[in-house]
Design a protein around this motif. Structure first.
Motif, PDB file in Angstrom:
ATOM      1  N   LYS A 108     -32.067  13.868  -8.065  1.00  0.00           N
ATOM      2  CA  LYS A 108     -32.263  12.498  -8.150  1.00  0.00           C
ATOM      3  C   LYS A 108     -32.076  11.729  -9.740  1.00  0.00           C
ATOM      4  N   GLU A 109     -32.177  12.747 -10.611  1.00  0.00           N
ATOM      5  CA  GLU A 109     -31.736  12.186 -12.137  1.00  0.00           C
ATOM      6  C   GLU A 109     -30.625  13.145 -12.414  1.00  0.00           C
ATOM      7  N   TYR A 110     -29.701  12.321 -12.737  1.00  0.00           N
ATOM      8  CA  TYR A 110     -28.538  12.922 -13.536  1.00  0.00           C
ATOM      9  C   TYR A 110     -27.564  11.647 -14.095  1.00  0.00           C
ATOM     10  N   GLU A 111     -26.653  12.181 -15.104  1.00  0.00           N
ATOM     11  CA  GLU A 111     -25.869  11.298 -15.713  1.00  0.00           C
ATOM     12  C   GLU A 111     -24.534  11.289 -15.059  1.00  0.00           C
ATOM     13  N   TRP A 112     -23.828   9.993 -14.582  1.00  0.00           N
ATOM     14  CA  TRP A 112     -22.726  10.144 -14.059  1.00  0.00           C
ATOM     15  C   TRP A 112     -21.672   9.593 -14.824  1.00  0.00           C
ATOM     16  N   GLU A 113     -20.619  10.506 -15.474  1.00  0.00           N
ATOM     17  CA  GLU A 113     -19.759  10.117 -16.224  1.00  0.00           C
ATOM     18  C   GLU A 113     -18.306   9.676 -15.715  1.00  0.00           C
ATOM     19  N   GLY A 114     -18.222   9.497 -14.359  1.00  0.00           N
ATOM     20  CA  GLY A 114     -16.919   8.878 -14.024  1.00  0.00           C
ATOM     21  C   GLY A 114     -16.175   9.915 -13.256  1.00  0.00           C
ATOM     22  N   ILE A 115     -15.081   9.775 -12.710  1.00  0.00           N
ATOM     23  CA  ILE A 115     -14.018  10.514 -11.911  1.00  0.00           C
ATOM     24  C   ILE A 115     -12.590  10.607 -12.786  1.00  0.00           C
ATOM     25  N   ILE A 116     -12.168  11.837 -12.892  1.00  0.00           N
ATOM     26  CA  ILE A 116     -11.009  11.936 -13.657  1.00  0.00           C
ATOM     27  C   ILE A 116      -9.670  12.014 -12.743  1.00  0.00           C
ATOM     28  N   GLY A 117      -8.625  11.380 -12.607  1.00  0.00           N
ATOM     29  CA  GLY A 117      -7.758  11.451 -11.464  1.00  0.00           C
ATOM     30  C   GLY A 117      -6.655  12.596 -12.144  1.00  0.00           C
ATOM     31  N   SER A 118      -5.789  13.071 -11.286  1.00  0.00           N
ATOM     32  CA  SER A 118      -4.872  13.885 -11.458  1.00  0.00           C
ATOM     33  C   SER A 118      -3.802  13.507 -12.235  1.00  0.00           C
ATOM     34  N   PRO A 119      -3.115  14.313 -13.180  1.00  0.00           N
ATOM     35  CA  PRO A 119      -1.965  13.718 -13.976  1.00  0.00           C
ATOM     36  C   PRO A 119      -1.016  13.380 -13.166  1.00  0.00           C
ATOM     37  N   MET A 120      -0.630  14.071 -11.984  1.00  0.00           N
ATOM     38  CA  MET A 120       0.495  13.905 -10.933  1.00  0.00           C
ATOM     39  C   MET A 120      -0.358  13.507  -9.700  1.00  0.00           C
ATOM     40  N   THR A 121       0.461  12.279  -8.909  1.00  0.00           N
ATOM     41  CA  THR A 121      -0.017  12.153  -7.582  1.00  0.00           C
ATOM     42  C   THR A 121       0.964  12.554  -6.412  1.00  0.00           C
ATOM     43  N   GLU A 122       2.045  12.966  -6.879  1.00  0.00           N
ATOM     44  CA  GLU A 122       3.174  13.315  -5.926  1.00  0.00           C
ATOM     45  C   GLU A 122       3.729  14.671  -6.624  1.00  0.00           C
ATOM     46  N   GLY A 123       4.169  15.685  -5.608  1.00  0.00           N
ATOM     47  CA  GLY A 123       4.526  16.917  -6.290  1.00  0.00           C
ATOM     48  C   GLY A 123       3.708  17.702  -6.970  1.00  0.00           C
ATOM     49  N   TYR A 124       2.524  17.832  -6.654  1.00  0.00           N
ATOM     50  CA  TYR A 124       1.631  18.344  -7.752  1.00  0.00           C
ATOM     51  C   TYR A 124       1.304  19.888  -7.053  1.00  0.00           C
ATOM     52  N   ARG A 125       1.147  20.151  -6.016  1.00  0.00           N
ATOM     53  CA  ARG A 125       0.818  21.603  -5.186  1.00  0.00           C
ATOM     54  C   ARG A 125       1.803  22.732  -5.744  1.00  0.00           C
TER      55      ARG A 125
END
Length: 418
Positions: A108-125
Protein backbone atom coordinates in the motif's frame (compact mmCIF):
# COMPACT_ATOMS: atom_id res chain seq x y z
CA UNK A 1 -24.87 -15.76 -19.96
CA UNK A 2 -24.43 -19.25 -21.41
CA UNK A 3 -21.32 -20.97 -22.72
CA UNK A 4 -21.18 -20.53 -26.49
CA UNK A 5 -23.13 -17.25 -26.51
CA UNK A 6 -21.71 -14.46 -28.65
CA UNK A 7 -21.70 -10.76 -27.75
CA UNK A 8 -20.43 -7.43 -29.03
CA UNK A 9 -18.82 -5.53 -26.16
CA UNK A 10 -16.44 -2.65 -25.47
CA UNK A 11 -13.38 -3.57 -23.38
CA UNK A 12 -13.42 -1.45 -20.23
CA UNK A 13 -10.06 -2.32 -18.67
CA UNK A 14 -6.87 -4.30 -19.17
CA UNK A 15 -5.11 -6.60 -16.70
CA UNK A 16 -1.70 -8.26 -16.61
CA UNK A 17 -0.51 -10.09 -18.58
CA UNK A 18 -2.86 -9.82 -21.59
CA UNK A 19 -6.47 -9.83 -20.39
CA UNK A 20 -9.13 -7.39 -21.51
CA UNK A 21 -12.04 -6.87 -19.12
CA UNK A 22 -15.64 -6.33 -20.25
CA UNK A 23 -18.94 -6.31 -18.35
CA UNK A 24 -22.11 -8.05 -19.48
CA UNK A 25 -25.18 -7.84 -17.28
CA UNK A 26 -22.86 -6.44 -14.57
CA UNK A 27 -20.75 -9.59 -14.71
CA UNK A 28 -17.01 -9.43 -15.28
CA UNK A 29 -15.86 -11.14 -18.48
CA UNK A 30 -12.15 -11.79 -19.15
CA UNK A 31 -11.11 -11.69 -22.82
CA UNK A 32 -7.56 -12.80 -23.57
CA UNK A 33 -5.78 -10.56 -26.11
CA UNK A 34 -8.26 -7.65 -26.05
CA UNK A 35 -7.35 -4.05 -25.11
CA UNK A 36 -9.17 -1.31 -23.25
CA UNK A 37 -11.23 0.79 -25.66
CA UNK A 38 -11.65 -1.88 -28.33
CA UNK A 39 -15.10 -2.90 -29.51
CA UNK A 40 -14.96 -6.67 -30.00
CA UNK A 41 -17.04 -9.71 -30.81
CA UNK A 42 -16.57 -12.51 -28.28
CA UNK A 43 -17.79 -16.03 -27.50
CA UNK A 44 -18.30 -17.14 -23.90
CA UNK A 45 -16.10 -20.16 -23.06
CA UNK A 46 -16.65 -20.31 -19.27
CA UNK A 47 -19.39 -18.94 -17.05
CA UNK A 48 -19.39 -19.82 -13.36
CA UNK A 49 -19.77 -18.22 -9.92
CA UNK A 50 -20.48 -14.76 -11.27
CA UNK A 51 -17.37 -14.68 -13.48
CA UNK A 52 -16.90 -15.50 -17.12
CA UNK A 53 -14.19 -16.00 -19.73
CA UNK A 54 -14.55 -15.41 -23.45
CA UNK A 55 -12.63 -15.96 -26.64
CA UNK A 56 -11.87 -12.99 -28.87
CA UNK A 57 -13.45 -13.59 -32.28
CA UNK A 58 -13.03 -10.25 -33.99
CA UNK A 59 -11.95 -6.68 -33.28
CA UNK A 60 -14.78 -4.52 -34.63
CA UNK A 61 -13.27 -1.15 -33.71
CA UNK A 62 -9.72 -0.41 -32.52
CA UNK A 63 -8.93 1.32 -29.25
CA UNK A 64 -8.52 5.12 -29.48
CA UNK A 65 -4.94 4.50 -28.27
CA UNK A 66 -4.10 2.36 -31.31
CA UNK A 67 -2.61 5.05 -33.51
CA UNK A 68 0.54 3.31 -34.81
CA UNK A 69 0.96 1.21 -37.94
CA UNK A 70 2.34 -2.32 -37.34
CA UNK A 71 5.99 -2.57 -38.38
CA UNK A 72 5.70 -6.28 -39.19
CA UNK A 73 3.72 -7.82 -42.05
CA UNK A 74 2.85 -10.84 -39.88
CA UNK A 75 1.45 -8.79 -36.99
CA UNK A 76 -2.04 -9.94 -36.02
CA UNK A 77 -1.48 -13.46 -37.34
CA UNK A 78 1.73 -14.14 -35.39
CA UNK A 79 1.40 -14.57 -31.65
CA UNK A 80 4.85 -13.18 -30.90
CA UNK A 81 3.98 -9.48 -30.54
CA UNK A 82 0.94 -7.78 -29.00
CA UNK A 83 1.38 -4.02 -28.90
CA UNK A 84 2.56 -2.96 -32.37
CA UNK A 85 -0.53 -0.84 -33.07
CA UNK A 86 0.28 1.27 -29.99
CA UNK A 87 3.02 3.95 -30.06
CA UNK A 88 5.96 2.99 -27.86
CA UNK A 89 5.19 5.65 -25.26
CA UNK A 90 1.65 4.26 -24.99
CA UNK A 91 3.06 0.75 -24.61
CA UNK A 92 5.12 1.98 -21.65
CA UNK A 93 2.03 3.58 -20.10
CA UNK A 94 0.08 0.31 -20.45
CA UNK A 95 2.88 -1.68 -18.86
CA UNK A 96 3.26 0.87 -16.08
CA UNK A 97 -0.43 0.48 -15.26
CA UNK A 98 -0.06 -3.31 -15.20
CA UNK A 99 2.94 -3.22 -12.85
CA UNK A 100 1.32 -0.73 -10.49
CA UNK A 101 -1.85 -2.82 -10.41
CA UNK A 102 0.20 -5.86 -9.33
CA UNK A 103 2.11 -3.92 -6.68
CA UNK A 104 -1.07 -2.32 -5.31
CA UNK A 105 -2.46 -5.76 -4.50
CA UNK A 106 0.34 -6.49 -2.02
CA UNK A 107 1.88 -3.15 -1.04
CA UNK A 108 0.00 0.00 0.00
CA UNK A 109 2.90 2.37 0.59
CA UNK A 110 5.71 2.77 -1.92
CA UNK A 111 7.42 5.42 -4.00
CA UNK A 112 6.85 5.15 -7.74
CA UNK A 113 9.78 6.47 -9.78
CA UNK A 114 8.38 5.84 -13.24
CA UNK A 115 9.19 3.34 -15.98
CA UNK A 116 12.35 3.25 -18.11
CA UNK A 117 12.08 2.28 -21.77
CA UNK A 118 14.41 0.08 -23.80
CA UNK A 119 17.30 1.73 -25.68
CA UNK A 120 16.08 -0.20 -28.75
CA UNK A 121 12.49 -0.88 -29.79
CA UNK A 122 13.35 -2.97 -32.87
CA UNK A 123 15.93 -5.71 -33.36
CA UNK A 124 16.62 -5.92 -29.62
CA UNK A 125 16.26 -9.65 -28.86
CA UNK A 126 19.45 -11.68 -28.46
CA UNK A 127 17.70 -15.07 -28.54
CA UNK A 128 14.83 -16.66 -30.47
CA UNK A 129 13.36 -20.15 -30.26
CA UNK A 130 11.68 -20.97 -33.56
CA UNK A 131 9.46 -24.07 -33.87
CA UNK A 132 9.05 -26.48 -36.77
CA UNK A 133 5.51 -27.43 -37.75
CA UNK A 134 2.97 -26.54 -40.43
CA UNK A 135 0.95 -23.40 -41.15
CA UNK A 136 -2.23 -25.49 -41.25
CA UNK A 137 -3.08 -29.17 -40.77
CA UNK A 138 -1.10 -31.34 -43.22
CA UNK A 139 0.27 -28.18 -44.86
CA UNK A 140 3.86 -27.59 -46.01
CA UNK A 141 6.73 -27.43 -43.51
CA UNK A 142 6.87 -24.17 -41.56
CA UNK A 143 9.48 -22.70 -39.24
CA UNK A 144 8.65 -19.75 -37.04
CA UNK A 145 6.34 -18.72 -34.22
CA UNK A 146 2.92 -19.91 -33.15
CA UNK A 147 -0.11 -18.31 -34.72
CA UNK A 148 -2.03 -16.08 -32.38
CA UNK A 149 -4.25 -18.21 -30.15
CA UNK A 150 -3.03 -21.51 -31.63
CA UNK A 151 -1.10 -24.31 -29.97
CA UNK A 152 -0.35 -26.13 -33.23
CA UNK A 153 -0.27 -23.82 -36.28
CA UNK A 154 2.81 -21.73 -37.06
CA UNK A 155 3.65 -18.56 -38.94
CA UNK A 156 6.93 -18.63 -40.89
CA UNK A 157 8.32 -15.23 -39.85
CA UNK A 158 10.77 -14.23 -42.57
CA UNK A 159 10.85 -10.52 -41.67
CA UNK A 160 10.57 -10.46 -37.86
CA UNK A 161 11.26 -6.95 -36.55
CA UNK A 162 12.22 -7.70 -32.95
CA UNK A 163 15.47 -9.38 -34.06
CA UNK A 164 18.37 -8.47 -36.34
CA UNK A 165 17.72 -9.40 -39.97
CA UNK A 166 20.43 -12.09 -39.60
CA UNK A 167 17.86 -14.23 -37.76
CA UNK A 168 15.45 -14.02 -40.69
CA UNK A 169 18.13 -15.10 -43.16
CA UNK A 170 19.16 -18.04 -40.97
CA UNK A 171 15.52 -19.11 -40.56
CA UNK A 172 14.83 -18.89 -44.31
CA UNK A 173 18.02 -20.80 -45.17
CA UNK A 174 17.20 -23.55 -42.66
CA UNK A 175 13.60 -23.93 -43.82
CA UNK A 176 14.61 -24.18 -47.49
CA UNK A 177 17.20 -26.84 -46.66
CA UNK A 178 14.82 -29.13 -44.75
CA UNK A 179 11.97 -28.64 -47.22
CA UNK A 180 14.34 -29.77 -49.95
CA UNK A 181 15.30 -32.88 -47.98
CA UNK A 182 11.65 -33.57 -47.02
CA UNK A 183 12.40 -34.00 -43.32
CA UNK A 184 9.21 -34.28 -41.20
CA UNK A 185 8.65 -32.17 -38.12
CA UNK A 186 8.04 -33.70 -34.68
CA UNK A 187 4.28 -33.93 -34.09
CA UNK A 188 3.14 -33.03 -30.56
CA UNK A 189 0.32 -35.55 -30.37
CA UNK A 190 1.76 -38.65 -32.06
CA UNK A 191 5.39 -37.90 -31.04
CA UNK A 192 6.60 -38.87 -34.49
CA UNK A 193 8.95 -36.93 -36.74
CA UNK A 194 12.35 -35.30 -36.46
CA UNK A 195 12.58 -31.48 -36.60
CA UNK A 196 11.70 -29.68 -33.36
CA UNK A 197 13.29 -26.24 -32.84
CA UNK A 198 15.84 -23.79 -34.20
CA UNK A 199 17.44 -21.65 -31.48
CA UNK A 200 19.46 -18.62 -32.55
CA UNK A 201 21.47 -16.34 -30.24
CA UNK A 202 23.31 -13.17 -31.25
CA UNK A 203 25.30 -10.76 -29.09
CA UNK A 204 24.34 -7.09 -29.14
CA UNK A 205 27.83 -5.67 -29.58
CA UNK A 206 30.03 -8.15 -31.47
CA UNK A 207 27.03 -9.63 -33.38
CA UNK A 208 28.49 -13.14 -32.94
CA UNK A 209 25.89 -15.84 -33.67
CA UNK A 210 25.31 -19.25 -32.06
CA UNK A 211 22.85 -21.64 -33.76
CA UNK A 212 21.32 -24.75 -32.20
CA UNK A 213 19.17 -27.18 -34.21
CA UNK A 214 16.99 -29.34 -31.94
CA UNK A 215 15.71 -32.65 -33.32
CA UNK A 216 14.42 -36.02 -32.14
CA UNK A 217 16.53 -39.13 -32.79
CA UNK A 218 13.90 -40.50 -35.21
CA UNK A 219 15.22 -40.89 -38.73
CA UNK A 220 13.41 -41.96 -41.88
CA UNK A 221 14.17 -42.20 -45.56
CA UNK A 222 13.49 -38.63 -46.71
CA UNK A 223 10.21 -39.79 -48.21
CA UNK A 224 6.94 -38.18 -47.12
CA UNK A 225 5.02 -41.36 -48.04
CA UNK A 226 7.24 -43.60 -45.93
CA UNK A 227 6.11 -43.34 -42.32
CA UNK A 228 8.52 -45.99 -41.07
CA UNK A 229 11.11 -44.37 -38.82
CA UNK A 230 13.72 -45.65 -36.45
CA UNK A 231 15.53 -44.16 -33.51
CA UNK A 232 19.25 -43.61 -33.73
CA UNK A 233 20.29 -45.56 -30.63
CA UNK A 234 22.91 -47.96 -32.01
CA UNK A 235 26.60 -47.31 -32.49
CA UNK A 236 27.10 -44.56 -35.05
CA UNK A 237 23.57 -43.29 -34.53
CA UNK A 238 24.63 -39.65 -34.40
CA UNK A 239 26.44 -40.01 -37.73
CA UNK A 240 23.22 -41.48 -39.16
CA UNK A 241 21.19 -38.53 -37.89
CA UNK A 242 23.68 -36.04 -39.36
CA UNK A 243 23.58 -37.83 -42.69
CA UNK A 244 19.76 -37.95 -42.67
CA UNK A 245 19.55 -34.21 -41.91
CA UNK A 246 22.27 -33.29 -44.41
CA UNK A 247 24.07 -31.13 -41.85
CA UNK A 248 27.18 -30.60 -44.01
CA UNK A 249 25.08 -29.14 -46.82
CA UNK A 250 23.12 -27.03 -44.27
CA UNK A 251 26.37 -25.67 -42.79
CA UNK A 252 27.66 -24.67 -46.23
CA UNK A 253 24.39 -22.85 -46.94
CA UNK A 254 24.57 -21.00 -43.61
CA UNK A 255 28.19 -19.97 -44.16
CA UNK A 256 27.33 -18.60 -47.59
CA UNK A 257 24.85 -16.09 -46.12
CA UNK A 258 25.76 -12.39 -46.13
CA UNK A 259 25.11 -11.47 -42.51
CA UNK A 260 25.78 -8.46 -40.28
CA UNK A 261 27.34 -10.79 -37.73
CA UNK A 262 29.48 -13.91 -37.80
CA UNK A 263 28.35 -17.48 -37.14
CA UNK A 264 30.83 -18.70 -34.50
CA UNK A 265 29.13 -21.96 -33.56
CA UNK A 266 26.50 -24.44 -34.78
CA UNK A 267 25.16 -27.24 -32.56
CA UNK A 268 22.85 -30.20 -32.97
CA UNK A 269 20.77 -31.17 -29.92
CA UNK A 270 18.93 -34.49 -29.61
CA UNK A 271 15.71 -34.19 -27.60
CA UNK A 272 13.39 -37.19 -27.32
CA UNK A 273 11.31 -35.69 -24.50
CA UNK A 274 7.54 -35.47 -24.96
CA UNK A 275 7.16 -31.88 -23.72
CA UNK A 276 7.23 -29.08 -26.29
CA UNK A 277 10.27 -27.39 -24.76
CA UNK A 278 13.88 -26.98 -25.78
CA UNK A 279 15.92 -29.42 -23.72
CA UNK A 280 18.88 -31.69 -24.33
CA UNK A 281 19.36 -35.43 -24.11
CA UNK A 282 22.69 -34.87 -25.83
CA UNK A 283 24.24 -31.92 -27.65
CA UNK A 284 26.95 -32.14 -30.33
CA UNK A 285 29.11 -29.43 -31.85
CA UNK A 286 28.84 -29.30 -35.65
CA UNK A 287 30.99 -26.23 -36.20
CA UNK A 288 33.09 -23.72 -34.26
CA UNK A 289 32.44 -23.20 -30.56
CA UNK A 290 29.50 -23.80 -28.19
CA UNK A 291 29.44 -20.32 -26.60
CA UNK A 292 29.36 -16.60 -27.30
CA UNK A 293 30.41 -13.61 -25.18
CA UNK A 294 28.10 -10.71 -24.33
CA UNK A 295 29.35 -7.48 -22.74
CA UNK A 296 27.31 -5.68 -20.08
CA UNK A 297 28.60 -2.65 -18.13
CA UNK A 298 32.20 -3.45 -19.05
CA UNK A 299 31.97 -7.10 -17.93
CA UNK A 300 32.07 -10.12 -20.26
CA UNK A 301 29.65 -13.01 -19.94
CA UNK A 302 30.06 -16.41 -21.56
CA UNK A 303 26.68 -17.62 -22.84
CA UNK A 304 26.21 -21.31 -23.63
CA UNK A 305 23.30 -22.95 -25.50
CA UNK A 306 21.08 -23.53 -22.45
CA UNK A 307 22.18 -20.79 -20.05
CA UNK A 308 19.70 -18.05 -19.14
CA UNK A 309 20.49 -14.48 -20.13
CA UNK A 310 18.23 -11.44 -20.34
CA UNK A 311 16.87 -11.43 -23.91
CA UNK A 312 17.36 -7.66 -24.37
CA UNK A 313 21.08 -7.06 -23.73
CA UNK A 314 21.00 -3.27 -23.87
CA UNK A 315 17.78 -3.19 -21.86
CA UNK A 316 19.43 -5.45 -19.27
CA UNK A 317 22.30 -2.98 -19.03
CA UNK A 318 19.82 -0.21 -18.11
CA UNK A 319 18.14 -2.53 -15.58
CA UNK A 320 21.41 -3.57 -13.90
CA UNK A 321 22.74 -0.02 -13.83
CA UNK A 322 19.60 1.07 -11.96
CA UNK A 323 19.95 -1.88 -9.54
CA UNK A 324 23.57 -0.94 -8.84
CA UNK A 325 22.48 2.65 -8.21
CA UNK A 326 19.91 1.47 -5.62
CA UNK A 327 22.45 -0.80 -3.89
CA UNK A 328 24.83 2.08 -3.17
CA UNK A 329 27.90 1.61 -0.95
CA UNK A 330 28.27 -2.09 -0.03
CA UNK A 331 32.04 -2.30 0.32
CA UNK A 332 31.85 -4.22 3.62
CA UNK A 333 28.66 -6.16 2.91
CA UNK A 334 27.80 -9.72 1.89
CA UNK A 335 25.24 -9.96 -0.92
CA UNK A 336 23.12 -12.96 -1.89
CA UNK A 337 22.07 -13.08 -5.56
CA UNK A 338 19.25 -15.66 -5.60
CA UNK A 339 18.14 -17.24 -8.89
CA UNK A 340 21.44 -15.90 -10.24
CA UNK A 341 21.46 -17.49 -13.72
CA UNK A 342 24.83 -16.91 -15.36
CA UNK A 343 25.75 -14.53 -12.54
CA UNK A 344 25.30 -11.18 -14.27
CA UNK A 345 23.89 -9.34 -11.23
CA UNK A 346 26.35 -11.00 -8.85
CA UNK A 347 29.34 -9.98 -10.93
CA UNK A 348 28.00 -6.49 -11.47
CA UNK A 349 27.90 -6.04 -7.65
CA UNK A 350 31.13 -7.93 -6.85
CA UNK A 351 33.53 -5.00 -7.57
CA UNK A 352 31.77 -2.85 -4.91
CA UNK A 353 30.91 -5.60 -2.36
CA UNK A 354 32.85 -7.62 0.23
CA UNK A 355 31.46 -10.91 -1.11
CA UNK A 356 28.66 -12.11 -3.38
CA UNK A 357 27.02 -15.54 -3.22
CA UNK A 358 24.94 -16.64 -6.23
CA UNK A 359 22.43 -19.52 -6.07
CA UNK A 360 21.00 -21.07 -9.24
CA UNK A 361 19.33 -24.46 -9.90
CA UNK A 362 20.62 -24.94 -13.48
CA UNK A 363 24.10 -26.44 -13.21
CA UNK A 364 25.20 -25.34 -16.68
CA UNK A 365 24.37 -21.73 -15.76
CA UNK A 366 26.39 -22.03 -12.53
CA UNK A 367 29.39 -23.36 -14.47
CA UNK A 368 29.08 -20.39 -16.82
CA UNK A 369 28.85 -18.01 -13.85
CA UNK A 370 32.07 -19.42 -12.39
CA UNK A 371 33.83 -19.15 -15.75
CA UNK A 372 32.58 -15.59 -16.14
CA UNK A 373 33.90 -14.61 -12.70
CA UNK A 374 37.35 -15.91 -13.67
CA UNK A 375 37.09 -14.13 -17.03
CA UNK A 376 36.28 -10.86 -15.26
CA UNK A 377 39.00 -11.42 -12.61
CA UNK A 378 36.53 -11.41 -9.71
CA UNK A 379 37.71 -13.47 -6.73
CA UNK A 380 34.97 -12.56 -4.24
CA UNK A 381 32.14 -14.46 -5.98
CA UNK A 382 30.82 -17.86 -4.94
CA UNK A 383 28.25 -19.71 -7.05
CA UNK A 384 26.22 -22.63 -5.72
CA UNK A 385 24.14 -25.03 -7.84
CA UNK A 386 20.83 -25.99 -6.24
CA UNK A 387 17.28 -25.08 -5.33
CA UNK A 388 17.21 -21.75 -3.47
CA UNK A 389 14.78 -23.12 -0.87
CA UNK A 390 17.17 -25.98 0.03
CA UNK A 391 20.50 -24.19 -0.39
CA UNK A 392 19.53 -21.44 2.08
CA UNK A 393 19.40 -24.06 4.86
CA UNK A 394 23.04 -24.92 4.36
CA UNK A 395 24.50 -21.42 4.26
CA UNK A 396 26.19 -20.36 7.51
CA UNK A 397 26.90 -16.81 6.37
CA UNK A 398 24.10 -14.27 6.69
CA UNK A 399 23.65 -11.65 3.96
CA UNK A 400 23.52 -7.89 4.47
CA UNK A 401 21.55 -7.59 1.25
CA UNK A 402 19.56 -9.93 -1.00
CA UNK A 403 18.96 -9.41 -4.72
CA UNK A 404 16.11 -11.45 -6.20
CA UNK A 405 15.55 -12.07 -9.90
CA UNK A 406 13.30 -15.16 -9.90
CA UNK A 407 11.62 -16.98 -12.82
CA UNK A 408 8.18 -15.92 -14.03
CA UNK A 409 6.39 -18.02 -11.40
CA UNK A 410 8.09 -15.97 -8.71
CA UNK A 411 9.66 -17.05 -5.44
CA UNK A 412 8.36 -20.14 -3.70
CA UNK A 413 6.50 -18.95 -0.55
CA UNK A 414 8.67 -21.17 1.68
CA UNK A 415 11.84 -19.75 0.14
CA UNK A 416 10.49 -16.23 0.61
CA UNK A 417 9.91 -16.88 4.32
CA UNK A 418 13.46 -18.15 4.71
Amino acid sequence: MKKGSEYEVTIADYEFPNKGIAYIEERKVTVKGAFAGQKVRIRITKSKNGKAEARLLEVLEPSPQETAMPICKDFGMCGGCTYQTFPYETQLQIKEQQVRHLINQVCKEYEWEGIIGSPMTEGYRNKMEFSFGDEYKDGPLALGLHKKGSFYDLVTVTDCKIVDSDYNQILDCTLRHFKKRVIPYFKKMSHEGTLRHLVVRQTARSKDILINLVVSSQIGKNNPDDDQTEKGTEKGAFAQIKDYLGTEEWLRALQALELHGKIVGVLLTINDGLADVVQSDETHLLYGQDYIYEEILGLKFRITPFSFFQTNSLGAEVLYEKAREYVGDIENQVVFDLYSGTGTIAQMLAPVAKKVVGVEIIEEAVESARDNAILNQLDNCEFIAGDVMKVLDGLSELPDMIVLDPPRDGIHPKALNK
